[in-house]
Design a protein around this motif. Structure first.
Motif, PDB file in Angstrom:
ATOM      1  N   GLN A 113       0.831  -1.185   0.000  1.00 27.95           N
ATOM      2  CA  GLN A 113       0.000   0.000   0.000  1.00 27.95           C
ATOM      3  C   GLN A 113       0.879   1.253   0.000  1.00 27.95           C
ATOM      4  O   GLN A 113       1.897   1.321   0.679  1.00 27.95           O
ATOM      5  N   ALA A 114       0.468   2.235  -0.784  1.00 32.34           N
ATOM      6  CA  ALA A 114       1.282   3.433  -0.958  1.00 32.34           C
ATOM      7  C   ALA A 114       1.569   4.128   0.362  1.00 32.34           C
ATOM      8  O   ALA A 114       2.660   4.668   0.564  1.00 32.34           O
ATOM      9  N   GLN A 115       0.608   4.115   1.285  1.00 33.21           N
ATOM     10  CA  GLN A 115       0.802   4.788   2.566  1.00 33.21           C
ATOM     11  C   GLN A 115       1.810   4.078   3.468  1.00 33.21           C
ATOM     12  O   GLN A 115       2.236   4.629   4.475  1.00 33.21           O
ATOM     13  N   ASP A 116       2.178   2.852   3.110  1.00 30.36           N
ATOM     14  CA  ASP A 116       3.142   2.108   3.916  1.00 30.36           C
ATOM     15  C   ASP A 116       4.562   2.232   3.382  1.00 30.36           C
ATOM     16  O   ASP A 116       5.488   1.650   3.946  1.00 30.36           O
ATOM     17  N   VAL A 117       4.742   2.974   2.297  1.00 29.30           N
ATOM     18  CA  VAL A 117       6.049   3.083   1.649  1.00 29.30           C
ATOM     19  C   VAL A 117       6.720   4.374   2.099  1.00 29.30           C
ATOM     20  O   VAL A 117       6.185   5.458   1.850  1.00 29.30           O
ATOM     21  N   PRO A 118       7.879   4.315   2.747  1.00 35.32           N
ATOM     22  CA  PRO A 118       8.547   5.535   3.214  1.00 35.32           C
ATOM     23  C   PRO A 118       9.291   6.259   2.093  1.00 35.32           C
ATOM     24  O   PRO A 118      10.480   6.554   2.177  1.00 35.32           O
TER      25      PRO A 118
ATOM     26  N   GLN B 278       7.005  -1.360  15.321  1.00 37.48           N
ATOM     27  CA  GLN B 278       6.816   0.003  14.826  1.00 37.48           C
ATOM     28  C   GLN B 278       8.011   0.544  14.043  1.00 37.48           C
ATOM     29  O   GLN B 278       7.860   1.419  13.201  1.00 37.48           O
ATOM     30  N   LEU B 279       9.206   0.072  14.322  1.00 39.88           N
ATOM     31  CA  LEU B 279      10.417   0.670  13.784  1.00 39.88           C
ATOM     32  C   LEU B 279      11.079  -0.239  12.754  1.00 39.88           C
ATOM     33  O   LEU B 279      11.329  -1.421  13.027  1.00 39.88           O
ATOM     34  N   THR B 280      11.382   0.338  11.588  1.00 44.54           N
ATOM     35  CA  THR B 280      12.044  -0.402  10.513  1.00 44.54           C
ATOM     36  C   THR B 280      13.226   0.414  10.005  1.00 44.54           C
ATOM     37  O   THR B 280      13.099   1.620   9.757  1.00 44.54           O
ATOM     38  N   LEU B 281      14.369  -0.247   9.849  1.00 41.23           N
ATOM     39  CA  LEU B 281      15.533   0.354   9.216  1.00 41.23           C
ATOM     40  C   LEU B 281      15.703  -0.252   7.835  1.00 41.23           C
ATOM     41  O   LEU B 281      15.597  -1.481   7.674  1.00 41.23           O
ATOM     42  N   SER B 282      15.990   0.610   6.846  1.00 47.30           N
ATOM     43  CA  SER B 282      16.073   0.154   5.461  1.00 47.30           C
ATOM     44  C   SER B 282      17.347   0.679   4.814  1.00 47.30           C
ATOM     45  O   SER B 282      17.341   1.734   4.170  1.00 47.30           O
ATOM     46  N   PRO B 283      18.461  -0.022   4.977  1.00 50.35           N
ATOM     47  CA  PRO B 283      19.680   0.376   4.281  1.00 50.35           C
ATOM     48  C   PRO B 283      19.698  -0.178   2.856  1.00 50.35           C
ATOM     49  O   PRO B 283      19.103  -1.216   2.563  1.00 50.35           O
ATOM     50  N   GLY B 284      20.380   0.538   1.960  1.00 49.82           N
ATOM     51  CA  GLY B 284      20.532   0.076   0.587  1.00 49.82           C
ATOM     52  C   GLY B 284      21.897   0.445   0.063  1.00 49.82           C
ATOM     53  O   GLY B 284      22.522   1.416   0.526  1.00 49.82           O
ATOM     54  N   VAL B 285      22.399  -0.293  -0.908  1.00 51.53           N
ATOM     55  CA  VAL B 285      23.708  -0.028  -1.468  1.00 51.53           C
ATOM     56  C   VAL B 285      23.710  -0.389  -2.946  1.00 51.53           C
ATOM     57  O   VAL B 285      22.935  -1.262  -3.383  1.00 51.53           O
ATOM     58  N   ARG B 286      24.560   0.290  -3.716  1.00 54.19           N
ATOM     59  CA  ARG B 286      24.678   0.028  -5.141  1.00 54.19           C
ATOM     60  C   ARG B 286      26.140   0.171  -5.562  1.00 54.19           C
ATOM     61  O   ARG B 286      26.796   1.170  -5.218  1.00 54.19           O
ATOM     62  N   LEU B 287      26.634  -0.819  -6.272  1.00 51.40           N
ATOM     63  CA  LEU B 287      27.955  -0.766  -6.895  1.00 51.40           C
ATOM     64  C   LEU B 287      27.747  -0.661  -8.389  1.00 51.40           C
ATOM     65  O   LEU B 287      27.088  -1.506  -8.999  1.00 51.40           O
TER      66      LEU B 287
ATOM     67  N   ALA C  49      14.961   5.289   7.971  1.00 52.41           N
ATOM     68  CA  ALA C  49      14.363   4.828   9.225  1.00 52.41           C
ATOM     69  C   ALA C  49      12.899   5.234   9.215  1.00 52.41           C
ATOM     70  O   ALA C  49      12.585   6.412   9.006  1.00 52.41           O
ATOM     71  N   SER C  50      12.013   4.267   9.399  1.00 57.12           N
ATOM     72  CA  SER C  50      10.578   4.565   9.407  1.00 57.12           C
ATOM     73  C   SER C  50       9.966   4.080  10.708  1.00 57.12           C
ATOM     74  O   SER C  50      10.335   3.021  11.238  1.00 57.12           O
TER      75      SER C  50
ATOM     76  N   TYR D  46       9.186   9.040   8.626  1.00 58.21           N
ATOM     77  CA  TYR D  46      10.411   8.443   8.115  1.00 58.21           C
ATOM     78  C   TYR D  46      11.455   9.512   7.865  1.00 58.21           C
ATOM     79  O   TYR D  46      11.151  10.699   7.672  1.00 58.21           O
ATOM     80  N   ALA D  47      12.701   9.070   7.860  1.00 62.16           N
ATOM     81  CA  ALA D  47      13.828   9.944   7.553  1.00 62.16           C
ATOM     82  C   ALA D  47      14.774   9.173   6.643  1.00 62.16           C
ATOM     83  O   ALA D  47      15.004   7.970   6.856  1.00 62.16           O
ATOM     84  N   THR D  48      15.320   9.856   5.646  1.00 62.62           N
ATOM     85  CA  THR D  48      16.188   9.212   4.653  1.00 62.62           C
ATOM     86  C   THR D  48      17.434  10.050   4.431  1.00 62.62           C
ATOM     87  O   THR D  48      17.365  11.284   4.363  1.00 62.62           O
TER      88      THR D  48
END
Length: 817
Positions: A65-70, A464-473, A531-532, A542-544
Motif C-alpha cells: 500500500q502506498a501509505q506504507d512506503v517511506p 513500529q520501527l524499521t531500518l532500510s539500508p541500501g547499497v549500489r555498486l 528509518a521509518s 520516516y527519515a532518509t
C-alpha cells in the motif's frame, strides 16, 4: 499460491505498523488462472492521484500500500488519466507540482523532479538522465518517450528523490514507473474516442482474454491527432501539430504454478510537422548595435508576422519535422521460489529520430537546414530476487545496460547568413556567397555500457520501527566520437586553421573539429538509509539519507576549438555527487477518508552537470561542464479527502528553494553576452568570437523551477439514470498554478516566465455497466502562457519561445466490459 498473493503476504514483514487493516481491494486465490496484475482491474476504482490507503504500488519492487512506503510517491490511475486527459507525461505534470516537463521537440525534452534531472534545454547523448522512466520494469534511456501517448496504462507512479538501490538504472532525482494493463484470463476490453477543437481526435482501445488454459494475451492501440497551434504565413498551414500512433501487445504464459513468463512488444510513432519556436521579444545584448536584431532585420527589410507571440504566427522558411519512432520487445519472468520471487527482465529497444528544424527562428534564409537524425539500440538485462526472513525482507539485483547511438547531423547556411553572422564592418558581410551553402556534416557515435549490483534491506527492529539500508555498486564505460566536417558552398573543405579571409569567416560560422574514441570509465558506490516509525496503523514517519551520483559522461555536442585544435580536456564530464536528506510523514484519519502527507527535502549536488557556452552558440548548442555546487530544498504537502462516494477533493503543493551555490564558469545571459562587459570572467580570445566567455552566477536560480507550485481539484457526483442506464452524473475540476521561473541556463531578464494558473473542467455521465460520456474544457479561462523561452544563435537579442496551448474543448465516449 499465486505470485500475486505471495507478493501481498510479503508485506507482513515490510509494513511498518502494528495492525494491518483489510483493504478494499482484495485478491482472491480461488482459481488456478489468477495471474500477477489481474487484481488491477478491480483496483481501477480506487487508483487516485493522491495516495490513499487502498492504492497498491510496486515502488519497492513488491506490491504494497502506498501509505506504507517511506518514499514520497504520487499515483495516478487509469480513471484519472482518462478523466483529466493526461495521455502523456507532459499532461501528467499538471497534476503533480514537483514533476516538470519541458520540450522544444521530442529530442530536446527534459523530465525533472524537484527541478533536478536534466537542466532545461540540455540535450546531450553523452550523459544520463537524472529521472528514470520505466515501463513495465524496463528502463527507457531516451526522454523522448515522455512525449508519446500512454498506451493501455493501468497506473503511473512518480517516485521523488534518488532511486538506485531498488531500480535498474541509478537516478538522482526520481523515477516514473508506468505499469501497463496485464493480460487477463477473463475476456475484457475497452474502447475510447475523443473529439475536440483544433481538430483534436483520439482513439484508444484494448482487448484481453485467454488463448488457452495457461496462456492469455492483450493488445492495445492508441492514436492522437490535432491541428497545429501556430500558423505559418509563409506556407499557409498550421505547425506544431500532434500525430501519434502506438501499438502494444503482450502474451502471458503460466508455465507452471510457480513460473509466469510475459512477452511484450510495442511500436510508437510520431510524425507531426513540428516544432517551431516563434518570436517573443527583442532583448538588447552587449554586441554592437549593427549586429543586433533590429539592425540586422532592417538590413533585409524583414519583419516578423507579429510581435505578439499569442497571435501564434510564424514565417519560418526551413522544413519542419519531428518524426519520432520508438519500440521494442521485452521478456519478463517471475519465479516463485517459496521464500521469495526471482524476476528476470530482458529487453531490446530502439529509437529513430528524423528531425528538420529552422534554427534561425525567422523567415530569412540564414540557416536553411538543421537536423540531427539519430538511431539508438538499447539492451537491458535485470535479475532481481525479493525474499524475506524472520523480521526482515530484502531485494537483491543485478542490472546490465548497453546503448549504441549514431547521430548524423547536418547544418547548412543560406544566402542571408553572411549579412547576419559576419561583422558588417567587414566587406564580406555583403557577399552572400561567403556563407551560402556552407555545411557542417556531423558524425556522432556513442557506445555506452553500465552494470550494477544493488540491494535493499527492510529490517523490522520492532513492530513500529524499521531500518532500510541500501547499497549500489556501479560501473560505467562510455566511448564516444564527435567529427564535424565543414565544406563551403562549392563542396571544398574548410581548413581548421589559416586559409583565406573567406575561410576564416566560414570557420567562425561553422567550426570543423574532431575527437574520436574518447572514453569515460568509472566505478561508483552509492548508498542510502531510511528509518521509518509507525506509532499507529494510520501514521508513518520516516527519515532518509542518500549519497548517490549521476554518471559522468562525454561531451557529444562538440567542444571549444582554439587555434584549430579541439579542446578535448572538455570532452569528459565528471559525475555528479549527490547528498540527499528527507524527512516525511504519511497520515490518515477520519476512518481513512482523509490523507495528509508531508515531506521536507534538502539535496546538495557537487560537480553539477550544466551547460557552458562558447560565446557564439545558443544555449541549446552549448557544451557540458561541471558547476561547483547546487542546492535544492523544500517542502511538499499532499492532501486528499473523500467524505463519501459522492464527493472527493485533493490539493498538492510544493515550496522549492533552489540556487547555484557555486557556478563561476556559466554561460552569460544574453544581456551580458557578446561584448565583454558586465560580470564577465576573462577567457582566451575576444568577445564575439568562438572563444568561451563565462559569468559567475553563484546564488542565482536554477532553470525550470518555481518557488511555489500547486495542483488541486475534485469531483462531485449524483446518482442518475439516463436512457435507461443507471449510473451517476459528475462534475470535475483540476487546476494547477505555479510562480515565476527561469527558462535559461543562466537566469536572464529576458527569459523569466511569469507564473500562471490553468484550469480544466469536465461534466459527464458514467453508467454502472461501463459507459462513460463527458465533455471537457482544458485551460478553461484561456490563459496566455509560455512553456519555454530560449535565446537564439549569435547573441542578436532575439528571444524565441513555445506558447502554451490555448483553451480547447471536446467530448469523450468510452466503454469497457
Amino acid at each position: 499460491m499465486s505470485l500475486t498473493t505471495l507478493s501481498l503476504l510479503l508485506l507482513s514483514s515490510a509494513a511498518p505498523f502494528v495492525e494491518q487493516e483489510a483493504v478494499d481491494v482484495t485478491v482472491q486465490d480461488t482459481a488456478p488462472t489468477t495471474v500477477p496484475g489481474e487484481q488491477r482491474r478491480n483496483e481501477e476504482d480506487v487508483q487516485r492521484s493522491t495516495a490513499a490507503s487502498e492504492i497498491v504500488v510496486t515502488a519497492r519492487r513488491r506490491s504494497e500500500q502506498a501509505q506504507d512506503v517511506p518514499i514520497p510517491i504520487s499515483v495516478v490511475g487509469v480513471k484519472e488519466l482518462d478523466n483529466t486527459g493526461s495521455f502523456n507525461v507532459a499532461r501528467l505534470a499538471q497534476l503533480q507540482p514537483t514533476l516538470q516537463f519541458y520540450s522544444t521537440n521530442p529530442r530536446n525534452s527534459s523530465v525533472n523532479i524537484r527541478g533536478l534531472g536534466a537542466p532545461l534545454g540540455l540535450t546531450n547523448d553523452g550523459i544520463d538522465q537524472g529521472v528514470g522512466v520505466y515501463i513495465d520494469q524496463v528502463y527507457f534511456s531516451r526522454v523522448a518517450v515522455a512525449t508519446l501517448d500512454f498506451l493501455d496504462v493501468q497506473q503511473v507512479e512518480t517516485l521523488r528523490g534518488p532511486q538506485g538501490t531498488l531500480y535498474g538504472k541509478n537516478t538522482v532525482a526520481g523515477a516514473i514507473s508506468i505499469t501497463s494493463n496485464a493480460p487477463s484470463f477473463n475476456f475484457e476490453g475497452r474502447a475510447e474516442v475523443s473529439l475536440g477543437s483544433l481538430g483534436f481526435r483520439q482513439a484508444k482501445a484494448s482487448i484481453s482474454g485467454p488463448l488457452g488454459e495457461t496462456v492469455a494475451a492483450r493488445f492495445g492501440v492508441a492514436a492522437t491527432g490535432r491541428r497545429g497551434t501556430v500558423y505559418n504565413v509563409a506556407t499557409g498551414n498550421y505547425v506544431n501539430e500532434q500525430d501519434n500512433i502506438g501499438l502494444r501487445g503482450a502474451i502471458l504464459w503460466r508455465a507452471s504454478d510457480a513460473l509466469d513468463l510475459t512477452l511484450s512488444a510495442d511500436y510508437n510513432r510520431q510524425d507531426p510537422e513540428c516544432c517551431a519556436q516563434i518570436y517573443v521579444r527583442y532583448g538588447p545584448t552587449q554586441r554592437a548595435a549593427a549586429r543586433q536584431y533590429p539592425a540586422l532585420t532592417a538590413a533585409f527589410g524583414y519583419a516578423v508576422p507579429s510581435t505578439n507571440p499569442f497571435d501564434r504566427l510564424t514565417d519560418v522558411d526551413a522544413d519542419l519535422n519531428a518524426t519520432n519512432t520508438l519500440g521494442g520487445v521485452s521478456l519478463r519472468g517471475e519465479l516463485d521460489l517459496g521464500s521469495g520471487t526471482l524476476t528476470s527482465v530482458t529487453a531490446w529497444r530502439f529509437w529513430d529520430w528524423l528531425p528538420a528544424n529552422d534554427r534561425d527562428f525567422t523567415g530569412l534564409p540564414i540557416t536553411t537546414l538543421s537536423q540531427n537524425p539519430t538511431r539508438q539500440d538499447q539492451f537491458t538485462q535485470e535479475f532481481r530476487y525479493a525474499g524475506d526472513g524472520n523480521g526482515f525482507d530484502y531485494v537483491l539485483g543485478a542490472f546490465a545496460f548497453y546503448q549504441d547511438i549514431h547521430t548524423t547531423g547536418t547544418q547548412r547556411q543560406g544566402p542571408a547568413a553572411s549579412r547576419w553572422l559576419i561583422n558588417p564592418s567587414n566587406a564580406l558581410s555583403n557577399d552572400p556567397t561567403v556563407l551560402d551553402g556552407l555545411t557542417a556534416s556531423n558524425d556522432i557515435r556513442l557506445k555506452n555500457f553500465s552494470g550494477a549490483l544493488f540491494g535493499k534491506l527492510n529490517w523490522q527492529l520492532t513492530d513500529q520501527l524499521t531500518l532500510s539500508p541500501g547499497v549500489r555498486l556501479n560501473y560505467d564505460d562510455k566511448v564516444g566520437s564527435y567529427v564535424s566536417i565543414v565544406r563551403d558552398g562549392q563542396g571544398n573543405p574548410v581548413p581548421a586553421t589559416g586559409g583565406t579571409a573567406r575561410q576564416v569567416e566560414q570557420r567562425a560560422a561553422l567550426t570543423p573539429q574532431a575527437f574520436r574514441d574518447e572514453a569515460y570509465r568509472a566505478w561508483n558506490v552509492s548508498y542510502d538509509l531510511t528509518a521509518s516509525y509507525a506509532p499507529s496503523r494510520d501514521v508513518l514517519v520516516y527519515a532518509t539519507y542518500a549519497h548517490t551520483f549521476k554518471s559522468g559522461g562525454l561531451n557529444l555536442n562538440g567542444v571549444p576549438v582554439f587555434n584549430g585544435v579541439a579542446q578535448t580536456q572538455f570532452a569528459q564530464v565528471k559525475p555528479e555527487q549527490v547528498d540527499h536528506f528527507e524527512l516525511g510523514a504519511k497520515t490518515q484519519f477520519w476512518d481513512r477518508k482523509v490523507t495528509l502527507n508531508a515531506t521536507g527535502f534538502w539535496t546538495v549536488i557537487k560537480d553539477y552537470q550544466a551547460l557552458v557556452n562558447d560565446g557564439a552558440n545558443a544555449t541549446l548548442r552549448g557544451y557540458l561542464a561541471n558547476a561547483g555546487e547546487v542546492r535544492v530544498r523544500g517542502v511538499e504537502v499532499d492532501f486528499s479527502i473523500r467524505p463519501s462516494e459522492r464527493f472527493s477533493l485533493y490539493a498538492n503543493g510544493a515550496y522549492t528553494d533552489h540556487e547555484y551555490v557555486e557556478f563561476t564558469n556559466a554561460p552569460c545571459p544574453p544581456e551580458l553576452a557578446g561584448g565583454g562587459s558586465g560580470a564577465v570572467i576573462g577567457a582566451p580570445g575576444t568577445p564575439g568570437t568562438n572563444s568561451p566567455i563565462a559569468c559567475d552566477i553563484s546564488g542565482q536560480w536554477l532553470p525550470g523551477i518555481s518557488n511555489w507550485a500547486f495542483s488541486f481539484g475534485g469531483e462531485a457526483n449524483q446518482p442518475a439514470s439516463i436512457l435507461g442506464k443507471a449510473g451517476e452524473v459528475y462534475l470535475g475540476v483540476d487546476a494547477s498554478t505555479r510562480s515565476k521561473f527561469s527558462s535559461n541556463a543562466s537566469r536572464s531578464i529576458y527569459t523569466d516566465i511569469e507564473g500562471y494558473a490553468l484550469t480544466n473542467l469536465r461534466l459527464g455521465f458514467r453508467s454502472d455497466d461501463g459507459i462513460n460520456v463527458f465533455a471537457w474544457v482544458r485551460n478553461a479561462f484561456d490563459v496566455e502562457y509560455f512553456d519555454v523561452l530560449a535565446t537564439t544563435p549569435g547573441n542578436t537579442g532575439l528571444i524565441a519561445g513555445n506558447v502554451g496551448d490555448p483553451r480547447t474543448w471536446g467530448g469523450t465516449v468510452s466503454f469497457s466490459f
